[in-house]
Design a protein around this motif. Structure first.
Motif, PDB file in Angstrom:
ATOM      1  N   THR A 197       0.789  -1.265   0.187  1.00 21.42           N
ATOM      2  CA  THR A 197       0.098  -0.136   0.127  1.00 21.42           C
ATOM      3  C   THR A 197       0.852   1.332   0.097  1.00 21.42           C
ATOM      4  O   THR A 197       0.245   2.207   0.326  1.00 21.42           O
ATOM      5  N   ASP A 198       2.249   1.232  -0.298  1.00 18.29           N
ATOM      6  CA  ASP A 198       2.842   2.410  -0.461  1.00 18.29           C
ATOM      7  C   ASP A 198       3.487   2.938   0.880  1.00 18.29           C
ATOM      8  O   ASP A 198       3.766   4.031   0.898  1.00 18.29           O
ATOM      9  N   THR A 199       3.313   2.283   1.999  1.00 21.14           N
ATOM     10  CA  THR A 199       3.819   2.411   3.237  1.00 21.14           C
ATOM     11  C   THR A 199       5.179   2.085   3.749  1.00 21.14           C
ATOM     12  O   THR A 199       5.295   0.822   3.337  1.00 21.14           O
ATOM     13  N   THR A 200       6.151   2.877   3.779  1.00 22.28           N
ATOM     14  CA  THR A 200       7.321   2.570   4.069  1.00 22.28           C
ATOM     15  C   THR A 200       7.463   1.727   5.636  1.00 22.28           C
ATOM     16  O   THR A 200       6.937   2.501   6.547  1.00 22.28           O
ATOM     17  N   ILE A 201       8.143   0.863   6.034  1.00 26.13           N
ATOM     18  CA  ILE A 201       8.139   0.297   7.095  1.00 26.13           C
ATOM     19  C   ILE A 201       9.772   0.331   7.665  1.00 26.13           C
ATOM     20  O   ILE A 201      10.747  -0.163   6.792  1.00 26.13           O
ATOM     21  N   LEU A 202       9.964   0.553   8.798  1.00 20.85           N
ATOM     22  CA  LEU A 202      11.279   0.371   9.502  1.00 20.85           C
ATOM     23  C   LEU A 202      10.958  -0.716  10.450  1.00 20.85           C
ATOM     24  O   LEU A 202      10.454  -0.333  11.457  1.00 20.85           O
ATOM     25  N   LEU A 203      11.551  -1.823  10.352  1.00 22.83           N
ATOM     26  CA  LEU A 203      11.200  -3.058  11.352  1.00 22.83           C
ATOM     27  C   LEU A 203      12.268  -3.433  11.980  1.00 22.83           C
ATOM     28  O   LEU A 203      13.438  -3.668  11.419  1.00 22.83           O
ATOM     29  N   VAL A 204      12.259  -3.519  13.137  1.00 19.11           N
ATOM     30  CA  VAL A 204      13.030  -4.014  14.338  1.00 19.11           C
ATOM     31  C   VAL A 204      12.645  -5.729  14.355  1.00 19.11           C
ATOM     32  O   VAL A 204      11.558  -5.731  14.776  1.00 19.11           O
ATOM     33  N   GLU A 205      13.246  -6.465  14.203  1.00 23.10           N
ATOM     34  CA  GLU A 205      12.937  -7.953  14.004  1.00 23.10           C
ATOM     35  C   GLU A 205      14.054  -8.948  14.262  1.00 23.10           C
ATOM     36  O   GLU A 205      15.257  -8.739  13.445  1.00 23.10           O
ATOM     37  N   GLN A 206      13.963  -9.933  15.256  1.00 23.26           N
ATOM     38  CA  GLN A 206      15.265 -10.637  15.596  1.00 23.26           C
ATOM     39  C   GLN A 206      14.896 -11.994  14.930  1.00 23.26           C
ATOM     40  O   GLN A 206      15.960 -12.679  14.745  1.00 23.26           O
ATOM     41  N   ASN A 207      13.681 -12.276  14.406  1.00 24.09           N
ATOM     42  CA  ASN A 207      13.371 -13.316  13.585  1.00 24.09           C
ATOM     43  C   ASN A 207      14.020 -13.261  12.225  1.00 24.09           C
ATOM     44  O   ASN A 207      13.252 -12.650  11.317  1.00 24.09           O
ATOM     45  N   PHE A 208      15.182 -13.844  11.979  1.00 21.06           N
ATOM     46  CA  PHE A 208      15.880 -13.514  10.639  1.00 21.06           C
ATOM     47  C   PHE A 208      15.175 -14.138   9.672  1.00 21.06           C
ATOM     48  O   PHE A 208      15.249 -13.774   8.343  1.00 21.06           O
ATOM     49  N   GLN A 209      14.331 -15.302   9.783  1.00 21.13           N
ATOM     50  CA  GLN A 209      13.784 -15.900   8.696  1.00 21.13           C
ATOM     51  C   GLN A 209      12.586 -14.786   8.272  1.00 21.13           C
ATOM     52  O   GLN A 209      12.522 -14.537   6.876  1.00 21.13           O
ATOM     53  N   LEU A 210      11.709 -14.240   8.989  1.00 27.10           N
ATOM     54  CA  LEU A 210      10.922 -13.450   8.531  1.00 27.10           C
ATOM     55  C   LEU A 210      11.513 -12.146   8.106  1.00 27.10           C
ATOM     56  O   LEU A 210      11.202 -11.559   7.035  1.00 27.10           O
ATOM     57  N   ALA A 211      12.830 -11.534   9.041  1.00 27.73           N
ATOM     58  CA  ALA A 211      12.962 -10.300   8.420  1.00 27.73           C
ATOM     59  C   ALA A 211      13.542 -10.417   6.922  1.00 27.73           C
ATOM     60  O   ALA A 211      13.501  -9.541   6.077  1.00 27.73           O
ATOM     61  N   SER A 212      14.230 -11.581   6.670  1.00 28.27           N
ATOM     62  CA  SER A 212      14.800 -11.841   5.177  1.00 28.27           C
ATOM     63  C   SER A 212      13.735 -11.986   4.336  1.00 28.27           C
ATOM     64  O   SER A 212      13.975 -11.576   3.183  1.00 28.27           O
ATOM     65  N   ARG A 213      12.561 -12.563   4.495  1.00 29.81           N
ATOM     66  CA  ARG A 213      11.456 -12.584   3.602  1.00 29.81           C
ATOM     67  C   ARG A 213      10.966 -11.282   3.444  1.00 29.81           C
ATOM     68  O   ARG A 213      10.450 -11.037   2.243  1.00 29.81           O
ATOM     69  N   VAL A 214      10.807 -10.334   4.240  1.00 31.90           N
ATOM     70  CA  VAL A 214      10.078  -9.093   4.145  1.00 31.90           C
ATOM     71  C   VAL A 214      11.072  -7.892   3.863  1.00 31.90           C
ATOM     72  O   VAL A 214      10.611  -6.951   2.955  1.00 31.90           O
TER      73      VAL A 214
END
Ligand SMILES: Nc1ncnc2c1ncn2[C@@H]1O[C@H](COP(=O)(O)OP(=O)(O)OP(=O)(O)O)[C@@H](O)[C@H]1O
Ligand SMILES: [Mg+2]
Length: 241
Positions: free
Chosen positions: A184-201
């Motif tokens: 939807t054109d929203t920029t996201i700055l994500l703190v995430e320790q789950n690297f599997q999820l982090a690397s997918r999104v």
């Protein structure tokens, strides 16, 4: 290259006598997901809070959409279109799901098509519409917390560890919501320790250590390089697996 939506340049943050951020330089390109990784205590939450004006940078510059926001107050930063999903989720336990969402909408009652979109992303919010938020499960609270941040369209959403403590099935729905939000054109700055999820999104990634950024680049590069992962994040990954 277009100018990044958000830029931190040499940002230092002191909390009381502690020097926490020690010159953070970070670029968040418009329209994607930027992930911020780092071990416990590296300064990730402090970075998000400093962007949001909840701590003030003692030196350095934060620019959003070409504008210097370093010294702005939190409500003014929010009005520019930045939302924050804090680590502790920031929901009101005694209020219902509906009341939590209504309170988060700054320009009048939420539009019904926006609510329908949120119910599509997070069906439990519809099911528990009139329940006290305190009675929701951890995953449902996280959904409500993200929904509050995006009850109105935002340019940039800062999300702090949305999958912490959640079961794998719920993590999938949080990931889908982040992916849909990105569409939807929203920029996201994500703190995430789950690297599997982090690397997918994630599209880009920065790694922090001791209040500084120690690596920035494309997520695909880090995801495809086990040695680099080990070198940059060995400790943080071990701690979370
Ligand atoms: N209110 C505070 N007063 C004093 N020190 C603080 C405060 N908040 C954070 N710190 C310190 O700042 C450093 C960075 O904390 P921060 O919460 O930003 O880390 P983090 O990367 O988000 O860690 P985690 O992965 O555990 O959430 C830590 O050493 C922490 O103890
Ligand atoms: Mg944190």
């Amino acid at each position: 290259m277009p100018e990044p939506l958000l830029t931190l340049d040499g940002v230092h943050t002191h909390i009381d006598q502690y020097h926490i951020l020690q010159g953070v330089t970070l670029e968040v390109p418009a329209g994607g997901v930027s992930v911020l990784l780092g071990r416990n205590g590296a300064g990730k939450t402090t970075t998000l809070r400093t962007i949001m004006g909840l701590w003030h940078a003692s030196s350095g510059t934060i620019r959003f959409d070409g504008r210097d926001i370093t010294a702005l107050a939190t409500p003014d930063i929010a009005r520019l279109g930045i939302a924050y999903v804090p680590e502790n989720m920031g929901i009101f336990s005694d209020l219902t799901v509906r009341e939590n969402l209504v309170l988060a909408a700054t320009s009048g009652p939420p539009a019904s098509d926006r609510l329908d979109w949120l119910f599509g992303l997070f069906p439990p919010l519809k099911t528990f519409w009139d329940s006290a938020a305190g009675t929701l499960s951890g995953g449902q609270k996280q959904m409500l917390s993200i929904a509050r941040a995006i009850i109105e369209p935002r340019r940039l959403v800062l999300v702090d560890e949305p999958t912490k403590g959640l079961a794998p099935a719920i993590i999938v729905s949080v990931r889908k919501a982040l992916q849909e939000l990105k569409e939807t054109d929203t920029t996201i700055l994500l703190v995430e320790q789950n690297f599997q999820l982090a690397s997918r999104v994630g599209d880009t990634v920065s790694v922090m250590d001791d209040g500084r950024i120690v690596h920035s680049g494309a997520m695909a590069e880090l995801a495809g390089d086990r040695d680099m992962q080990e070198r940059l994040m060995g400790l943080s990954l071990e701690a979370h697996q």
